[in-house]
Scaffold this motif. Structure first.
Motif, short mmCIF file in Angstrom:
data_model
loop_
_atom_site.label_atom_id
_atom_site.label_comp_id
_atom_site.label_asym_id
_atom_site.label_seq_id
_atom_site.Cartn_x
_atom_site.Cartn_y
_atom_site.Cartn_z
N PRO A 75 1.86 6.01 -0.76
CA PRO A 75 0.49 5.48 -0.64
C PRO A 75 -0.47 6.10 -1.64
O PRO A 75 -1.40 5.42 -2.10
CB PRO A 75 0.11 5.84 0.80
CG PRO A 75 1.12 6.79 1.30
CD PRO A 75 2.35 6.63 0.47
N ARG A 76 -0.25 7.38 -2.01
CA ARG A 76 -1.16 8.00 -2.98
C ARG A 76 -1.06 7.33 -4.33
O ARG A 76 -2.06 7.08 -5.00
CB ARG A 76 -0.85 9.49 -3.10
CG ARG A 76 -1.47 10.33 -1.99
CD ARG A 76 -1.39 11.81 -2.33
NE ARG A 76 -2.06 12.08 -3.58
CZ ARG A 76 -1.49 12.68 -4.60
NH1 ARG A 76 -0.24 13.08 -4.53
NH2 ARG A 76 -2.16 12.89 -5.69
N THR A 91 0.82 -1.21 0.00
CA THR A 91 0.00 0.00 0.00
C THR A 91 0.85 1.26 0.00
O THR A 91 0.30 2.37 -0.04
CB THR A 91 -0.90 0.04 1.25
OG1 THR A 91 -0.08 -0.19 2.39
CG2 THR A 91 -1.99 -1.00 1.17
N GLY A 141 -5.71 8.49 -1.14
CA GLY A 141 -5.36 9.37 -2.25
C GLY A 141 -5.35 10.84 -1.90
O GLY A 141 -5.25 11.70 -2.77
N ILE A 142 -5.45 11.17 -0.59
CA ILE A 142 -5.43 12.57 -0.18
C ILE A 142 -3.99 13.08 -0.13
O ILE A 142 -3.11 12.38 0.34
CB ILE A 142 -6.10 12.74 1.19
CG1 ILE A 142 -7.57 12.32 1.12
CG2 ILE A 142 -5.98 14.15 1.70
CD1 ILE A 142 -8.26 12.23 2.46
N ALA A 153 -3.63 9.33 3.38
CA ALA A 153 -2.77 9.26 2.19
C ALA A 153 -3.16 8.05 1.35
O ALA A 153 -3.16 8.09 0.12
CB ALA A 153 -1.31 9.18 2.60
N LEU A 154 -3.53 6.97 2.03
CA LEU A 154 -3.96 5.74 1.36
C LEU A 154 -5.24 5.96 0.56
O LEU A 154 -5.54 5.23 -0.39
CB LEU A 154 -4.21 4.69 2.44
CG LEU A 154 -3.85 3.26 2.16
CD1 LEU A 154 -2.41 3.12 1.78
CD2 LEU A 154 -4.14 2.42 3.40
N LEU A 178 2.59 2.33 2.51
CA LEU A 178 2.74 2.88 3.86
C LEU A 178 4.15 2.68 4.37
O LEU A 178 4.61 3.35 5.28
CB LEU A 178 1.73 2.23 4.83
CG LEU A 178 0.29 2.68 4.67
CD1 LEU A 178 -0.62 1.92 5.62
CD2 LEU A 178 0.16 4.17 4.90
#
Lengths: 234, 314, 288
Positions: free
Chosen positions: A73-74, A51, C186-187, C183-184, A53
């Motif tokens: 992660p984005r 992911t 997509g922010i 963040a996961l 992270l």
């Protein structure tokens, strides 16, 4: 739709401690993989690597036909990887509906809010509630819904049944079966080997950061995995 | 006590005498200021660096020390030097109930809450006629003008006191309570698990900090012979203190010494080259931010790491 | 007697709105970024001086334009300082580091202000607002405090709408809750931090303009404003816009009443009420 995930020679460490060492694994598009292993075997670390992270790992992870950028992660989210984290980790300052909306970031697909609510009808009347006021099972449904809202190609579920009653676990797995039927690639981590094996295509067992067993799920029982689980095979 | 600590204490005595009687008055004032700032910084460091009690209200104890000294000395026949010894005890004791209230505030709330208390003290002194109100107080022991040159004795005291404080803190950090303090600095949860009464220890360190800071403040204003609320309770005390500790090295005994030397040197140099006080503070602010961002533990720990590296590899 | 009482109530209400406004930016910064923005007082002062400067350049400048100039200027500085220093400080595990960084920032801003505008007190009079009155139900009320209260309420309402009704607000709250999971989703977490820092400084600027219209400000006013903001946040509680407004009203009322009794006391009674509330909380929690 699901995507193929190829992990080659993956090594990840926290300081001196090697959580994953030389792990290789390929998950076919649309496949459901059950991932089991004792505490500290590296399951959660693998989730963090996939992911974004966790960064700073060595090796190669390819999603579809392009490699994954470490520690972003984005980017992982944009590429279609979603996580149902251990402990749910919902946003408690947001309502249930807002938690679902925040998952819906850009990627279009079949999993819009009505679709998710029809997967978990019980959430419909809880839309305006804070997640902390929900039962554990309902919270897990929100977490799955939040992950699905990004219309992922790969859905990672960490400790999916932790702390839930057997009846609620059945409900959760029934929903995941519909996700599986929709063709999403899935990795499910569960302590209950017998239960998760019955709902997957293959089972992978981790021990001290590498794979000690990988095989078809059919017929896999806790007893048949005993050596792989406790490291006697290695 | 270790041999070189004893030697340092013994050396401090002739050094204090030499400084008191062998240096010209201008330099004496500068040295008094530097040593007083060093003492305050070391005390703030004890609370912030070791006990994790960052406070922006240090000026409370500076003002309390100054006003306690002036009020008692002016109203009684007790010699100023005796009052100077009593003041830290009084302020330290008064700090205990204050600590009991303020410790209900955590972290940032505590830090700024202390600042509010310092503001309250300043405003109260400003409207209290028998403390001179806005006009401030002149030091007139028992109603008579101060005799002699107080900066000589204060310089001697401050010099010896600074050495004694560092030696004392070194010794303290080896006692059971000191070891508990270090354990608390490194890992509060583990220290509590090991049976350290964190709250009691915090209170003791808070009172010690108050007492030491009050002594430093009292010494400083003994040399100026005059104090006022806007001066004794001013924010610049905590600004200077914080810059010294942050730049020199928080949670170390050597860091504040380095910070004090850097700060005073920079000020003297910038003043000599015609820069204004505002410009000096801007530069200090920039240095503190850059230090925090790139060497968050300060210069001394970074220097130590550089110095010890060749030894470690060989 | 009744007229005096009504006057005190009106003044307390308007000053309370202003105090709430002073606290709003700090509450935002501490609530979302978990950073105690010690330069908040300086952002307030800077906002006031930006408006003073804008009016000096363009004497016929209407109030909304002055507010906008102050808001944009301070927000830009808030974003720049966040990007240049605070964001990096936040990456250290020790929460003391960002607090000390903003303390250094406040010293730089305060002395920078003294260098550029001098140490004098300045006031702001836009369109003769300070002298204007309105009469409502037999009561003569100053137009300025009314307008000031209106602006504060609009700002509060706008902040509430932004945080609780928009997509950005949703992202802001998510980042505040769990930055890594956000963040996961997509922010852009850093992006959201910059927006919040800018918004916090911009709110401070609006408070600064309102303060300069009511009384005068100097580069040294920042300390007092920071402490009021802090007291409002502690009493009102984080994450509660209503709480901040109520705490502002309590302290504003205290200031108006105490100024009648003892005009020389400054903010003493405001600080004392805050301290008393603290002691009360401490006693209720049990003094151990």
């Amino acid at each position: 739709m699901g995507a193929r995930l190829e992990i080659t020679d993956l090594t990840a460490a926290y300081g001196e401690f090697r959580a994953l060492s030389g792990l290789s694994l390929t998950i076919a598009a649309g496949e459901t993989l059950a991932l089991v292993g004792a505490n500290g075997a590296g399951k959660s670390t693998l989730m963090k690597v996939l992911t974004g992270l966790m960064g700073g790992w060595q090796g190669r992870v390819t999603l579809g036909d392009a490699p994954l950028r470490p520690g972003d992660p984005r980017a992982a989210s944009a590429r279609g990887i979603a996580l149902v984290p251990e402990g749910r980790l919902l946003f408690d300052s947001l309502t249930v509906e807002e938690n679902l909306l925040i998952g819906a970031s850009g990627r279009r697909g079949p999993w819009d809010i009505p679709a998710i609510l029809s997967l978990f009808p019980v959430l419909t009347e809880k839309r305006r509630a804070r997640p902390s006021t929900l039962s554990g099972g309902q919270q897990q449904m929100v977490a799955i819904g939040r992950a699905l809202a990004s219309n992922p190609d790969v859905l990672l579920c960490d400790e999916i049944s932790l702390g839930l009653s057997p009846r609620v676990v059945d409900e959760v797995y029934a929903a995941l079966a519909r996700v599986r039927a929709a063709g999403v690639t899935m990795v499910i981590v569960d302590q209950d080997i017998g239960r998760v094996a019955g709902r997957a295509d293959r089972v992978a067992c981790l021990f001290k950061g590498h794979i000690t067993h990988l095989g078809p799920a059919a017929g896999t029982t806790p007893a048949s995995l005993h050596d792989a689980y406790f490291g006697a095979a290695a | 006590m270790r041999r070189f600590e004893l030697a340092a204490l013994c050396l401090a005595v002739p050094a204090a005498f030499a400084a008191a009687w062998g240096i010209d008055p201008g330099l004496q004032f500068l040295l008094v200021e530097a040593l007083v700032l060093f003492l305050m910084a070391q005390m703030w460091n004890l609370a912030a660096g070791y006990a994790g009690q960052v406070s922006f209200g240090q000026q409370l104890f500076v003002g309390a020390g100054a006003y306690a000294l002036f009020a008692i000395a002016n109203a009684t026949a007790v010699p100023v030097w005796v009052v100077l010894a009593v003041v830290p005890v009084l302020v330290g004791l008064a700090a205990i109930p204050l600590g009991m209230v303020m410790f209900h505030l955590k972290h940032a709330y505590f830090a700024i809450g202390m600042w509010v208390v310092a503001e309250i003290a300043q405003q109260l002194v400003l409207i209290t006629p028998w403390l001179g109100g806005t006009g401030g107080l002149t030091l007139r022991p028992n109603g008579e003008p101060m005799q002699g040159f107080p900066e000589q004795l204060v310089l001697g005291l401050a010099l010896f006191g600074s050495v004694a404080l560092v030696v004392g803190l070194r010794v303290f950090l080896r006692t059971p309570m000191g070891l508990a303090t270090l354990a608390m600095r490194d890992n509060p949860a583990a220290a509590e698990g090991a049976g350290v009464d964190i709250r009691r220890l915090h209170l003791i360190l808070f009172a010690l900090t108050a007492a030491g800071t009050a002594l430093a403040g009292a010494m400083y204003y003994t040399t100026t012979l005059y104090t006022s609320p806007l001066d004794a309770f001013q924010v610049n005390w905590i600004v200077a203190t914080m810059f010294i500790v942050v730049i020199g090295g928080i949670g170390t005994l050597t860091g504040p010494a380095i910070g004090t030397v850097l700060m005073i040197t920079l000020r003297e140099v910038m003043t000599a080259y015609g820069f204004s006080g505002d410009q000096y503070w801007i530069v200090m602010g920039l240095i503190s931010i850059v230090t925090l961002l790139f060497l968050p533990r300060g210069l001394w720990p970074a220097l130590q790491a550089v110095l010890s590296r060749p030894r470690a590899t060989t | 007697m009744i007229a005096t009482l009504a006057d005190i109530l009106f003044q307390g209400l308007t000053l309370g709105g202003l105090y709430g406004m002073i606290g709003a930016g700090l509450a935002l910064s501490y609530g979302i970024l978990k950073v105690v923005q010690l330069a908040h007082g300086e952002f307030i002062t800077l906002g006031a001086f930006l408006a003073v400067g804008a009016v000096a350049l363009v004497p016929w400048l209407p109030l909304p334009a002055a507010l906008a100039a102050a808001f944009v200027g301070c927000a830009a500085l808030g974003v720049v300082t966040q990007a240049a220093a605070v964001e990096r400080a936040m990456s250290f595990r020790d929460p003391v580091v960002p607090m000390l960084v903003t303390f250094g920032l406040s010293i730089i801003l305060r002395n920078g202000l003294v260098e550029t505008v001098g140490a004098d007190l300045r006031g702001l009079d836009i369109g003769g607002l300070a002298q204007a009155n309105v009469t409502i139900a037999g009561l003569t009320l100053g137009l300025l405090p009314l307008v000031s209260l209106g602006i504060a309420l609009v700002a509060f309402a706008g902040l509430g709408l932004l945080v609780f009704r928009t997509r950005l607000g949703r992202e802001i709250r998510a980042v505040s809750d769990r930055p890594d999971i956000a963040a996961l989703m997509g922010i852009r977490v850093t992006h959201v931090h910059l927006i919040v820092a800018g918004l916090s400084a911009g709110l401070a600027a609006i408070a600064g303009v309102l303060l300069a219209m009511r009384a005068s400000v100097s580069p040294f006013s920042g300390i007092g404003h920071l402490l009021i903001a802090f007291e409002v946040v502690v009493l009102g509680g984080l994450g509660s816009i209503k709480g901040v407004l109520l705490a502002g009203l309590l302290l504003g009322m205290t200031q108006v009443i105490s100024a009648r009794i003892d005009p020389n006391a400054g903010l003493l009674y405001v600080h004392l009420v805050f301290f008393a509330a603290l002691v009360w909380r401490a006693l209720r929690g049990g003094l151990r």
